[in-house]
Design a protein around this motif. Structure first.
Motif: not given
Length: 288
Positions: A91-103
Motif C-alpha cells: 500500500v505504501l507503493q500504491l500511495k507513492g504512485s498516487l502522490l507521484f501523479e499529484q506531482r
C-alpha cells in the motif's frame, strides 16, 4: 469479487462491492465484538476494503478519496499486522504512485523508499514487484532532476527487468527504461552513450512492432537529431531516410518540434535545415 473487479478495471463495481463489505463488517462487529478471532477476521476484511477501494478510487482519478483509503489502511494495518508487513509495503507503493501523479515528488519518494525497505525484508517478494518499484523510484528521481541517482536506479531496474524476461529483447518494460536512460545520459552530456542506447531501442522496437510503427519512426528521428549534433551528417541522412520509410513523411523538416531528447543549439538546427535542403534539391538523395 472486489479484487477481481479492480483487476478488470471495473471501478464502479469495485466501489459497490467495497461498500457491501463495509456494511457487512459493521454488522458482524456488533454481533461478535467479544470474540477476538472473529473480530480480527473482520478487521482484516475492512483493511482489504480500504486497500481495494483505494485502488478503484485512484483509477477513477479520485486522488483525495484514494489517499484517504490508503491512509486508513496503513493506520490500521500497522497496528494489527506490524510496520513491516508485506501488505503495508504494497500500500505504501500504491500511495507513492498516487502522490507521484499529484506531482508531490518528495512525499512520493518517501513512500517508495519505505515500501522498498519493507519489501527487501520479505523473502517472498518477487523480482517483478522489485523492478516495478525500482522503476518508480528512478522515475521520481528523474522528475526531481536528481539525474545521477536516477540513472543508477534505472540501471538496477534494467538488470532486474532483463532477469525477469530471461533476457528476451521483446519487452516493453525494458524499452521504457531504456528510453528514460537515453534522456538521462543526454542531459548529463554523454551523447555517445545516449546514441548507443537509442540504437538498441530502435532494434527492440522493430522486433516488437515492425519497422513501420510510429514509435520506431520517432526514435529514429531522435537518433538522427543526435547524429546531427555530433556532426555525423552522413549517418544522420541515412537515419532520416529510415524514419521517413517508417512513417514520418516529413522526417527531416519537422525536427526540433516538441522533442526533448535533442539539442536545439544553432549548429544542430542549421545542420538539420541543410539536410532538409539537400532532400528538396536532390529528391534521389538518401534523405529524400
Amino acid at each position: 469479487m472486489a479484487r477481481f473487479a479492480v483487476r478488470r478495471n471495473d471501478s464502479t463495481k469495485t466501489i459497490e462491492l467495497c461498500e457491501q463489505i463495509s456494511h457487512l463488517y459493521e454488522e458482524q462487529q456488533l454481533q461478535h465484538k467479544k470474540k477476538y478471532c472473529l473480530r480480527k477476521k473482520w478487521i482484516a476484511t475492512v483493511l482489504a476494503k480500504y486497500y481495494i477501494l483505494g485502488m478503484a478510487q485512484q483509477r477513477l482519478d479520485h486522488f483525495d478519496k484514494a489517499l484517504d483509503c490508503y491512509n486508513h489502511f496503513l493506520h490500521h494495518a500497522r497496528k494489527e499486522l506490524g510496520h513491516h508487513h508485506v501488505h503495508v509495503g504494497a500500500v505504501l507503493q500504491l500511495k507513492g504512485s498516487l502522490l507521484f501523479e499529484q506531482r508531490n515528488l518528495t512525499a512520493a519518494m518517501l513512500a517508495f523508499l519505505a515500501s522498498l525497505k519493507i519489501q527487501e525484508l520479505q523473502s517472498s517478494t518477487t523480482i517483478m514487484t522489485n523492478e516495478r518499484l525500482l522503476y518508480q523510484i528512478a522515475r521520481t528521481l528523474h522528475d526531481k532532476e536528481d539525474f545521477t541517482d536516477a540513472l543508477t536506479m534505472y540501471q538496477k531496474t534494467l538488470k532486474l527487468q532483463r532477469e525477469k524476461n530471461n533476457n528476451d529483447p521483446k519487452s516493453v518494460q525494458v524499452l521504457t527504461t531504456l528510453c528514460n536512460m537515453v534522456r538521462i545520459h543526454y542531459l548529463l552530456g554523454d551523447v555517445t552513450t545516449a546514441l548507443s542506447i537509442n540504437e538498441e531501442i530502435v532494434q527492440i522496437a522493430a522486433k516488437i512492432s515492425g519497422n513501420k510503427h510510429p514509435f520506431v519512426a520517432h526514435r529514429l528521428k531522435i537518433l538522427g537529431n543526435m547524429l546531427v549534433e555530433v556532426g555525423r551528417l552522413s549517418d544522420a541522412m541515412e537515419v532520416f531516410a529510415k524514419a521517413a520509410r517508417s512513417g514520418i513523411s516529413d522526417a527531416i523538416t519537422n525536427f526540433y518540434h516538441n522533442d526533448e531528447d535533442v539539442d536545439t543549439s544553432s549548429f544542430a538546427i542549421q545542420a538539420a535545415k541543410t539536410l532538409s535542403k539537400v532532400g528538396v534539391l536532390y529528391p534521389h538523395a538518401p534523405c529524400a
